[in-house]
Write a protein that holds these residues in place. Structure first.
Motif, PDB file in Angstrom:
ATOM      1  N   THR A   1       0.798  -1.213   0.000  1.00 52.12           N
ATOM      2  CA  THR A   1       0.000   0.000   0.000  1.00 52.12           C
ATOM      3  C   THR A   1       0.839   1.274   0.000  1.00 52.12           C
ATOM      4  N   ASP A   2       2.169   1.158  -0.012  1.00 55.99           N
ATOM      5  CA  ASP A   2       2.932   2.394  -0.196  1.00 55.99           C
ATOM      6  C   ASP A   2       3.970   2.233  -1.309  1.00 55.99           C
TER       7      ASP A   2
ATOM      8  N   ASP B   1       7.209   2.737  -1.557  1.00 57.66           N
ATOM      9  CA  ASP B   1       8.444   2.026  -1.217  1.00 57.66           C
ATOM     10  C   ASP B   1       8.312   0.521  -1.405  1.00 57.66           C
ATOM     11  N   SER B   2       7.261  -0.036  -0.797  1.00 56.06           N
ATOM     12  CA  SER B   2       7.130  -1.481  -0.849  1.00 56.06           C
ATOM     13  C   SER B   2       6.702  -1.958  -2.240  1.00 56.06           C
TER      14      SER B   2
ATOM     15  N   GLU C   1       4.601  10.125  -0.746  1.00 57.13           N
ATOM     16  CA  GLU C   1       5.060   8.880  -0.139  1.00 57.13           C
ATOM     17  C   GLU C   1       4.395   7.675  -0.781  1.00 57.13           C
TER      18      GLU C   1
ATOM     19  N   ASN D   1      -4.952   2.222   5.019  1.00 61.14           N
ATOM     20  CA  ASN D   1      -5.090   0.771   5.005  1.00 61.14           C
ATOM     21  C   ASN D   1      -3.729   0.165   4.739  1.00 61.14           C
ATOM     22  N   LEU D   2      -3.146  -0.495   5.725  1.00 61.46           N
ATOM     23  CA  LEU D   2      -1.839  -1.108   5.506  1.00 61.46           C
ATOM     24  C   LEU D   2      -2.008  -2.479   4.882  1.00 61.46           C
ATOM     25  N   GLY D   3      -1.382  -2.683   3.724  1.00 59.77           N
ATOM     26  CA  GLY D   3      -1.378  -4.017   3.119  1.00 59.77           C
ATOM     27  C   GLY D   3      -0.455  -4.916   3.917  1.00 59.77           C
TER      28      GLY D   3
ATOM     29  N   THR E   1       3.261  -4.685   2.885  1.00 57.91           N
ATOM     30  CA  THR E   1       3.873  -3.436   3.334  1.00 57.91           C
ATOM     31  C   THR E   1       4.135  -3.485   4.838  1.00 57.91           C
TER      32      THR E   1
END
Lengths: 184, 107
Positions: free
Chosen positions: A100-101, A103-104, A184, B43-45, B48
């Motif tokens: 979800t960001d 970077d990843s 970000e 919402n954090l996957g 991630t």
């Protein structure tokens, strides 16, 4: 009821799309082996699928820890091939997005890019060795090494296909990095 | 384990994970907690989240805190992690103050 089907898909995004279309029709993947997909009948749209490339083989301690972590969040690994894993999550528990960001997302794409580019280099080295044999045979021995020439042609074509696979994530990484300059 | 405290801003994910871990919590708990804290915005996957937890463990900002009743691995913030959060809050306050000062003056 269980069903199975054979299919050759080279593009994981197309494969993922197809698996999700099948799941939407009530055919949920629960196994994969050597190009053979096995489905179970479920209520339509029960699961959402994602295909992920692990950094290590699924049996390595790093991957086991990661898959266990995913399991705790409701994501189950139903099958694996080489370093690729087929993951699914119940649709009722919300959308399925592993990353979800930016970077990843970049990290994930780099893993993919590196995998394909490693193969491209390998192909290139073997093709170069074969080409050397063709030239040696032709100039020194005075004989055309047809088999090696065939290998060169085959490897170059395969190499170009793999290069194309690698360029796709490479392009995405480039655009994400540009985006990363301001957010970000 | 290397204890470092960089000056660079924390990612939104890292910031919210650290805040969540003032109480011991497992991965899924963090995802839920962050969602509630941000009123559904963040919402954090799981991919991630896993990557962020691994980095935070490596930095020594959080530590493993055993397993929960449901045998899920729990984590907790360290003193060093709390220091990182303090630095970040300080930075955010500066951003906020400057933002308000300039836009507020024009409104």
């Amino acid at each position: 009821m269980k069903h199975s089907t054979w299919r050759w898909i080279s593009d994981y995004e197309k494969e993922e799309k197809w698996l999700n279309e099948m799941a939407a029709k009530g055919m949920s993947l629960y196994g994969f082996f050597m190009g053979k997909y096995t489905f179970e009948e479920t209520e339509p749209g029960k699961y959402i699928y994602q295909i992920e490339l692990l950094e290590n083989f699924p049996t390595s301690p790093e991957s086991v820890a990661y898959l266990r972590f995913l399991e705790d969040t409701g994501v189950i690994c139903v099958a694996s091939v080489f370093r690729w894993v087929y993951l699914r999550k119940e649709a009722a528990s919300g959308p399925f997005e592993l990353y979800t960001d930016i970077d990843s997302k970049i990290k994930r794409l780099s893993t993919m890019k590196n995998l394909w580019f490693t193969f491209v280099w390998l192909e290139f080295i073997i093709a170069a060795a074969n080409l050397a044999m063709v030239i040696y045979g032709w100039l020194v021995v005075g004989q055309m090494a047809w088999f090696n020439l065939g290998c060169v042609v085959f490897l170059v074509i395969l190499g170009l296909i793999l290069l194309n696979f690698g360029l796709k994530p490479a392009r995405k990484i480039k655009s994400l990095k540009r985006e990363q300059l301001i957010c970000e | 384990m290397t204890l470092t405290l960089e000056k660079s801003p924390l990612t939104e994910a890292a910031y919210y994970i650290l805040l969540s871990l003032y109480e011991p919590m497992h991965g899924y708990g963090i995802m839920q907690n962050v969602k509630v804290m941000s009123s559904g915005r963040v919402n954090l996957g799981p991919g991630t989240l896993y990557g962020a937890i691994s980095s935070l463990l490596e930095k020594g900002w959080i530590i493993s805190a055993g397993e929960s009743d449901s045998r899920k691995k729990e984590y907790q913030i360290t003193e060093f992690g709390k220091k990182a959060v303090d630095c970040e809050i300080h930075r955010l306050e500066e951003l906020l103050a400057n933002g308000k000062k300039i836009t507020g003056a024009k409104q």
